[in-house]
Design an enzyme around this catalytic site. Structure first.
Site, PDB file in Angstrom:
ATOM      1  N   GLU A 275       0.885  -1.165   0.000  1.00 54.83           N
ATOM      2  CA  GLU A 275       0.000   0.000   0.000  1.00 54.83           C
ATOM      3  C   GLU A 275       0.919   1.210   0.000  1.00 54.83           C
ATOM      4  OE1 GLU A 275      -3.129  -0.323  -0.241  1.00 54.83           O
ATOM      5  OE2 GLU A 275      -3.472  -2.382   0.381  1.00 54.83           O
ATOM      6  N   CYS A 314      -3.196   8.453   3.557  1.00 53.30           N
ATOM      7  CA  CYS A 314      -2.932   7.954   2.204  1.00 53.30           C
ATOM      8  C   CYS A 314      -4.154   8.149   1.313  1.00 53.30           C
ATOM      9  CB  CYS A 314      -2.558   6.491   2.265  1.00 53.30           C
ATOM     10  SG  CYS A 314      -3.743   5.531   3.213  1.00 53.30           S
TER      11      CYS A 314
HETATM   12  P1  NAP Z   1       8.312   4.808   4.827  1.00 54.00           P
HETATM   13  O1  NAP Z   1       9.443   5.715   5.141  1.00 54.00           O
HETATM   14  O2  NAP Z   1       8.365   4.030   3.577  1.00 54.00           O
HETATM   15  O3  NAP Z   1       8.217   3.832   6.091  1.00 54.00           O
HETATM   16  C1  NAP Z   1       7.205   2.877   6.194  1.00 54.00           C
HETATM   17  C2  NAP Z   1       7.660   1.727   7.060  1.00 54.00           C
HETATM   18  O4  NAP Z   1       8.712   1.017   6.408  1.00 54.00           O
HETATM   19  C3  NAP Z   1       8.200   2.135   8.417  1.00 54.00           C
HETATM   20  O5  NAP Z   1       7.761   1.208   9.385  1.00 54.00           O
HETATM   21  C4  NAP Z   1       9.700   2.051   8.221  1.00 54.00           C
HETATM   22  O6  NAP Z   1      10.401   1.835   9.415  1.00 54.00           O
HETATM   23  C5  NAP Z   1       9.784   0.842   7.328  1.00 54.00           C
HETATM   24  N1  NAP Z   1      11.032   0.730   6.584  1.00 54.00           N
HETATM   25  C6  NAP Z   1      11.954   1.691   6.335  1.00 54.00           C
HETATM   26  N2  NAP Z   1      12.965   1.167   5.597  1.00 54.00           N
HETATM   27  C7  NAP Z   1      12.656  -0.128   5.380  1.00 54.00           C
HETATM   28  C8  NAP Z   1      13.296  -1.196   4.682  1.00 54.00           C
HETATM   29  N3  NAP Z   1      14.470  -1.035   4.044  1.00 54.00           N
HETATM   30  N4  NAP Z   1      12.699  -2.402   4.654  1.00 54.00           N
HETATM   31  C9  NAP Z   1      11.518  -2.600   5.276  1.00 54.00           C
HETATM   32  N5  NAP Z   1      10.865  -1.626   5.964  1.00 54.00           N
HETATM   33  C10 NAP Z   1      11.430  -0.404   6.004  1.00 54.00           C
HETATM   34  O7  NAP Z   1       6.925   5.569   4.818  1.00 54.00           O
HETATM   35  P2  NAP Z   1       6.352   6.607   5.877  1.00 54.00           P
HETATM   36  O8  NAP Z   1       7.133   7.866   5.760  1.00 54.00           O
HETATM   37  O9  NAP Z   1       6.233   5.966   7.216  1.00 54.00           O
HETATM   38  O10 NAP Z   1       4.869   6.813   5.327  1.00 54.00           O
HETATM   39  C11 NAP Z   1       4.521   7.777   4.379  1.00 54.00           C
HETATM   40  C12 NAP Z   1       4.181   7.147   3.068  1.00 54.00           C
HETATM   41  O11 NAP Z   1       3.287   6.068   3.286  1.00 54.00           O
HETATM   42  C13 NAP Z   1       3.450   8.092   2.138  1.00 54.00           C
HETATM   43  O12 NAP Z   1       4.022   8.003   0.872  1.00 54.00           O
HETATM   44  C14 NAP Z   1       2.039   7.558   2.099  1.00 54.00           C
HETATM   45  O13 NAP Z   1       1.369   7.758   0.878  1.00 54.00           O
HETATM   46  C15 NAP Z   1       2.211   6.134   2.355  1.00 54.00           C
HETATM   47  N6  NAP Z   1       1.028   5.561   2.989  1.00 54.00           N
HETATM   48  C16 NAP Z   1       0.247   4.729   2.260  1.00 54.00           C
HETATM   49  C17 NAP Z   1      -0.873   4.157   2.829  1.00 54.00           C
HETATM   50  C18 NAP Z   1      -1.747   3.206   2.063  1.00 54.00           C
HETATM   51  O14 NAP Z   1      -2.576   2.546   2.674  1.00 54.00           O
HETATM   52  N7  NAP Z   1      -1.613   3.105   0.770  1.00 54.00           N
HETATM   53  C19 NAP Z   1      -1.205   4.440   4.148  1.00 54.00           C
HETATM   54  C20 NAP Z   1      -0.386   5.305   4.864  1.00 54.00           C
HETATM   55  C21 NAP Z   1       0.739   5.854   4.262  1.00 54.00           C
HETATM   56  P3  NAP Z   1      11.110   3.040  10.215  1.00 54.00           P
HETATM   57  O15 NAP Z   1      10.037   3.968  10.615  1.00 54.00           O
HETATM   58  O16 NAP Z   1      11.741   2.346  11.359  1.00 54.00           O
HETATM   59  O17 NAP Z   1      12.086   3.661   9.280  1.00 54.00           O
END
Ligand code: NAP
Length: 536
Positions: A275, A314
């Protein structure tokens, strides 16, 4: 875990001390016990005050052992429970959350920058989703059988029957920072009902709520190994996945790409559900008078999506398509409503929008607005930096709501390419035809949810059918449903959440559909009575 208890005590009216000097190292719940990682870890802040609330580290964890324990111990615990008992487990988790609602709301406000309303959206959304899924055990559709048996031999003895079986691995649930409670619940409800043990990894920056939820779940009693929590970085967790695990990820497209291209994920053929981001659109039909029920619903939904959770949803509306004849009125109405948004410390009374979740998030949002500015004109909020939040001593990660205007639909550039994950939307002028609206809405190449506001049936039919293949959900705002509408931004347990293309290609929720991600469909072929003895 001291500072968390301090919050609990505060809510029970006892002595409160909550300061940076008491920073707590958040432990993870792995291999059946609470364990803290080594070193200083990463900070979790209050984004309204910049106070460090806690830290989280996973340094020193043996993730292969964490996953083995979940698969073996948790898998056995859950798979010896029947469906009804797994449903009761979900009810119990929902009840634990409801019983401790005030504390969880408070933590969401402290660590997430949430207003009380935002916090309810996450926390009540989570307990509501767990409760809703607990009821699916009564559904006749949730059977092991997938469809009817089919004859595959010369006589009725030889049949084939498709069945759904739980996968034997772990459900690794990686969540974004914006929904620490709901993000866990919407994934875990489906995984647990399917019979898969959960390894939950909330985003580190806002993990406080998920951490407290797990403390409460563990105190209340959970089947051994069924739930694990990782607070802090993901480390080398994904290097240990197997073909029976499921990685269910919510977050940015960049992280999704990293996960999908991890060698172990590719080599094991691990199921990955993504997602990711989405440039959700709201389309105003040419028939709509702004002062009609439909017009008012449209305005309300746009402002709600821009400001709820400070735009960090999102599903939030990012692009607002308006026929040329209505642009002036829409600009005036939206600017007037945005001028009433009260920005400040979300724990203070009367505040309707808090800060974004982290310093990095603020920098990203301001940079995103600057990129949008190249192709758009300002309507409200300028570049987002002019903001005087209430009750904050000049600290905190605040941005203003920002509304931009793109006048030329043939030159949308960055508007159709870049998601600014904050209180930001762009009005796009279109010619009022359903065909042009559908073309613009589809341009980013896939989204979670877009909406159309109209009561004109032929217009709606063309617009909806044109947009729908690019989305997981389409919301139709109209006069007769306006009074009971939750708005497009609310993901419901009974309807699909996810979307094709840039939205990640994933599917979650949608009632029983969401459970199937955590099961394997198998065709069993053989003698009718033997098959029956295996399945029933
Ligand atoms: P993110 O930086 O991609 O982080 C998401 C999750 O992934 C966090 O738990 C993060 O952990 C983890 N992570 C980081 N590096 C990783 C790796 N190499 N391997 C596996 N996991 C890893 O995203 P965010 O800043 O939290 O969220 C914002 C984004 O999410 C926006 O683009 C938004 O559109 C999207 N979003 C989408 C939805 C949907 O349902 N489609 C819902 C909400 C948000 P750490 O925090 O420990 O780094």
């Amino acid at each position: 875990m001291q500072s968390l208890f301090v919050v609990s005590e505060a809510l029970r009216g006892r002595k409160v001390v909550y300061s940076a000097s008491m920073t707590t190292a958040l432990a993870s719940f792995i291999q059946g016990k609470w364990q803290a990682g080594n070193g200083k870890g990463r900070p979790l802040e209050n984004p309204a005050t910049e106070e460090v609330l806690a830290s989280a580290s996973t340094s020193g964890f043996e993730f292969s052992a964490v996953l083995d324990y979940a698969r073996e111990v948790g898998g056995q615990s859950l798979q010896k429970m029947n469906l009804k008992q797994r449903g009761e487990l979900l009810s119990k988790l929902a009840a634990v959350m409801a019983d401790n609602r005030e504390e969880l709301l408070k933590l969401a406000q402290l660590n997430g920058g949430n207003t009380r309303g935002d916090a309810k959206f996450d926390v009540d959304g989570a307990s509501g989703t767990l409760a809703a899924y607990s009821k699916y055990v009564e559904s006749e559709e949730l059977t092991i059988r997938d469809g009817e048996a089919v004859l595959v031999g010369r006589t009725s003895r030889l049949i084939g029957q498709h069945v759904w079986l739980p996968r034997k691995g772990a459900a690794i649930l990686i969540n974004a920072f914006n929904f620490p409670a709901w993000g866990f619940a919407e994934k875990a409800a489906c995984a647990l009902l399917a019979g898969m043990p959960v390894v939950c990894k909330p985003a580190t920056a806002t993990a406080l709520v998920a951490h407290r939820m797990f403390e409460l779940f563990v105190e209340a009693g959970i089947p051994e190994g069924s739930l694990s929590l990782i607070c802090g970085s993901v480390g080398d967790l994904l290097n240990h996945v197997t073909s029976q695990d499921v990685v269910s990820f919510t977050g940015s497209s960049d992280t999704a790409k990293t996960i999908r291209t991890t060698d172990s994920v590719i080599n094991a053929g691990t199921t990955v559900n993504v997602e990711a981001d989405s440039l959700n659109a709201a389309v105003l039909g040419p028939d709509v008078d702004l002062f009609s029920e439909t017009g008012q619903l449209f305005l309300k939904d746009v402002v709600k999506d821009m400001t709820q959770k400070t735009g960090q949803k999102c599903t939030a509306i990012r692009r607002v398509l308006v026929p040329a004849s209505a642009v002036e009125g829409v600009c005036e109405e939206l600017a007037s409503r945005l001028s009433e948004v009260k920005i400040g410390d979300p724990t203070a009374k009367g505040i309707s929008m808090g800060p974004v979740a982290t310093k990095k998030q603020k920098l990203d949002v301001l940079a995103g607005i600057a990129r949008l500015s190249a192709d758009t004109e300002a309507v409200w909020g300028g570049d987002g930096s002019e903001v005087t939040p209430e009750g904050t001593n000049g600290k905190g990660y605040f941005v203003s709501p920002v509304l931009r205007l793109a006048k030329d639909p043939s030159n949308l550039g960055i508007v159709n390419e870049h998601e600014v994950f904050g209180p930001v939307a762009t009005l796009i002028v279109y010619d009022g035809t359903a065909s042009q609206a559908a073309k613009i809405v589809a341009a980013p190449g896939g989204g979670l949810v877009s909406s159309v506001y109209s009561d004109d049936k032929p217009y709606l039919r063309e617009a909806v059918l044109g947009m729908a293949p690019y989305h997981g959900r389409i919301y139709i705002g109209s006069e007769k449903m306006a009074a009971q509408s939750p708005g497009p931004g609310t993901a419901l347990p009974s309807l699909l959440h996810g979307g094709p293309g840039r939205a990640g290609g994933g599917e979650e929720l949608g009632g029983i559909r969401g459970i199937r991600l955590y099961q394997q469909r198998v065709a069993l072929q053989g003698d009718k009575s033997l098959l029956k003895s295996i399945i029933d």
